[in-house]
Design an enzyme around this catalytic site. Structure first.
Site, PDB file in Angstrom:
ATOM      1  N   ASP A   1       0.828  -1.204   0.000  1.00  0.00           N
ATOM      2  CA  ASP A   1       0.000   0.000   0.000  1.00  0.00           C
ATOM      3  C   ASP A   1       0.863   1.256   0.000  1.00  0.00           C
ATOM      4  O   ASP A   1       1.511   1.574   0.998  1.00  0.00           O
ATOM      5  CB  ASP A   1      -0.918  -0.011   1.214  1.00  0.00           C
ATOM      6  CG  ASP A   1      -1.954   1.100   1.188  1.00  0.00           C
ATOM      7  OD1 ASP A   1      -1.994   1.862   0.195  1.00  0.00           O
ATOM      8  OD2 ASP A   1      -2.733   1.212   2.149  1.00  0.00           O
TER       9      ASP A   1
ATOM     10  N   ASP B   1      -1.838   5.514  -6.000  1.00  0.00           N
ATOM     11  CA  ASP B   1      -2.204   4.700  -4.845  1.00  0.00           C
ATOM     12  C   ASP B   1      -2.396   3.240  -5.250  1.00  0.00           C
ATOM     13  O   ASP B   1      -3.350   2.899  -5.957  1.00  0.00           O
ATOM     14  CB  ASP B   1      -3.495   5.250  -4.237  1.00  0.00           C
ATOM     15  CG  ASP B   1      -3.864   4.590  -2.922  1.00  0.00           C
ATOM     16  OD1 ASP B   1      -3.059   3.780  -2.413  1.00  0.00           O
ATOM     17  OD2 ASP B   1      -4.951   4.888  -2.394  1.00  0.00           O
TER      18      ASP B   1
END
Length: 427
Positions: free
Chosen positions: A124, A311
């Site tokens: 992440d 992201d």
């Protein structure tokens, strides 16, 4: 290679991820879309295709998109403005699409502690702290996972971070602090995520081993998360601030995560890296134009003024209202041969039943400085039959470059040079 992981969690977090006559369009067989995952004989996931009994709590595609939308809504409410030089790759491990877990997020298998214990964790770039679900954990506090909870008492390299230490004080500065535990001796932390979930525990050190070739299939619920954000607590910061990854288009393929530099020093297109005021975790890029079916959309530069967070943990790409509306109209026009179907989270979804092949328009994204990425067809454009873009809000707000659009590119974050690179066909 081994490194020190700076956090082990005692509570929970739940993650929910050619050919044609005109070269501006691609004819693809419907079988080329993300296939059903192959059963693993070693481990069986309770939501997977090899489960011994029908699952009763299998997350739906709508559930997955709902979590992604919550994350998109959060990042759209921040507004942007402005890693170290390449060295040898310090560590590189395979990444896999978590489609067999019905998450559409990306995972790697790493090992924790001494002796080493393997665990599956999400990668992440929108998070800094890395964590793992650990013992002790009271009933109802930890999310169900296939692997046993990690037991730090069995690791000879585990130690908690003292509350009086500089790393603990840095947590307070970066808004991750959760006070002290065990009579003020252990450093506590708390992370709140955009979808309303959170995780908390004791800030700790243990050995993290990243070894090539440790993942062959994806199985089991996620056991934790590797934070690759921009702050000093992130795993990437421990490798000089340079991180790259390649996210495969389908679960039958493997990508990679490289810490320390890019997998291949040549072949990148670069664009300036920006940051988000008040949200230093995020790295942003600025979109300059969109091309679909060989035609550049008529959009003013002001439509992209808010920038886009890159992201890996978001599924869908969020564009400001004007840009999204123009893209949606052009895509629907190009796909008018197929029936639109309703969806609670996305507004451009199709029913391809009865079609052996479909024709999909190519989509290219051009960023400031001229870097252009041609999205993978079809799995970098469509997800579960839906256009992998959504409206992120008013013009000028921050958008998000989601992981579907990033598929098959090596995406490189270089904080020392303040740039983001894209290398095509990397996995």
């Amino acid at each position: 290679m081994a490194s020190l992981l700076l956090c082990l969690v005692l509570c929970s977090y739940y993650s929910i991820v050619h050919g044609g006559g005109d070269d501006s369009f691609v004819t693809v067989p419907t079988s080329s879309f993300e296939p059903n995952p192959v059963c693993s004989q070693e481990r069986v996931h309770r939501h997977g295709p090899c489960a011994p009994s029908p699952p009763t709590d299998k997350p739906t595609f709508a559930d997955t998109l709902c979590r992604s939308r919550a994350r998109l809504n959060y990042t759209a409410n921040v507004a942007p403005t402005d890693m170290r030089s390449h060295g040898d790759v310090k560590a590189s491990i395979p990444t896999h699409l978590g489609s067999s877990l019905n998450s559409l997020e990306y995972v790697v298998t790493v090992s924790f502690g001494t002796p080493a214990v393997s665990r599956v964790v999400v990668i992440d770039t929108g998070s800094d702290l890395s964590w793992l679900q650990c013992k002790p954990c009271n009933p109802g506090e930890c999310t169900a996972q296939k692997d046993p909870l990690y037991d730090p008492s069995h690791s000879s390299t585990y130690s908690s971070v003292p509350c009086s230490s500089d790393p603990c004080k840095k947590l307070t500065a970066d808004v991750y602090s959760n006070g002290c535990t065990s009579n003020g001796k252990q450093c506590g932390f708390l992370i709140s995520y955009a979808d309303g979930t959170s995780t908390s525990g004791v800030y700790s050190k243990d050995k993290l081993t990243l070894a090539p070739g440790v993942v062959h299939t994806v199985s089991g619920l996620y056991d934790g998360l590797l934070g690759l954000g921009r702050l000093s607590e992130s795993l990437g910061a421990q490798y000089g601030g340079t991180v790259s990854y390649c996210l495969p288009a389908v679960s039958s393929k493997r990508g990679f995560l490289a810490l320390g530099s890019g997998r291949n020093p040549s072949g990148f297109q670069f664009t300036p890296m920006g940051t988000v005021p008040g949200q230093p975790t995020f790295a942003t890029v600025k979109l300059a134009g969109i091309t679909i079916g060989g035609k550049k959309l008529n959009l003013r530069p002001s439509a992209f003024e808010g920038g886009m967070i890159v992201d890996s943990g978001s599924i869908i790409t969020g564009l400001p209202s004007t840009a999204y509306g123009v893209l949606r109209s052009a895509f629907r026009e190009a796909m008018q041969a197929y029936r639109l179907v309703p969806n609670d989270q996305l507004d451009t979804c199709y029913d391809f039943k009865g079609h052996k092949n479909i024709v999909v328009p190519k989509i290219s994204l051009t960023f400031s400085g001229g870097a252009t990425i041609n999205l993978h067809v079809p799995n970098g454009i469509l997800v579960n039959g839906c256009l992998a873009f959504a409206d992120s809000g008013l013009d000028g707000t921050t958008g998000v470059l989601g992981n579907v659009n990033q598929r098959t590119f090596e995406v490189l974050f270089d904080t020392s040079s303040s740039k983001v690179g894209f290398r095509a066909n990397a996995c």
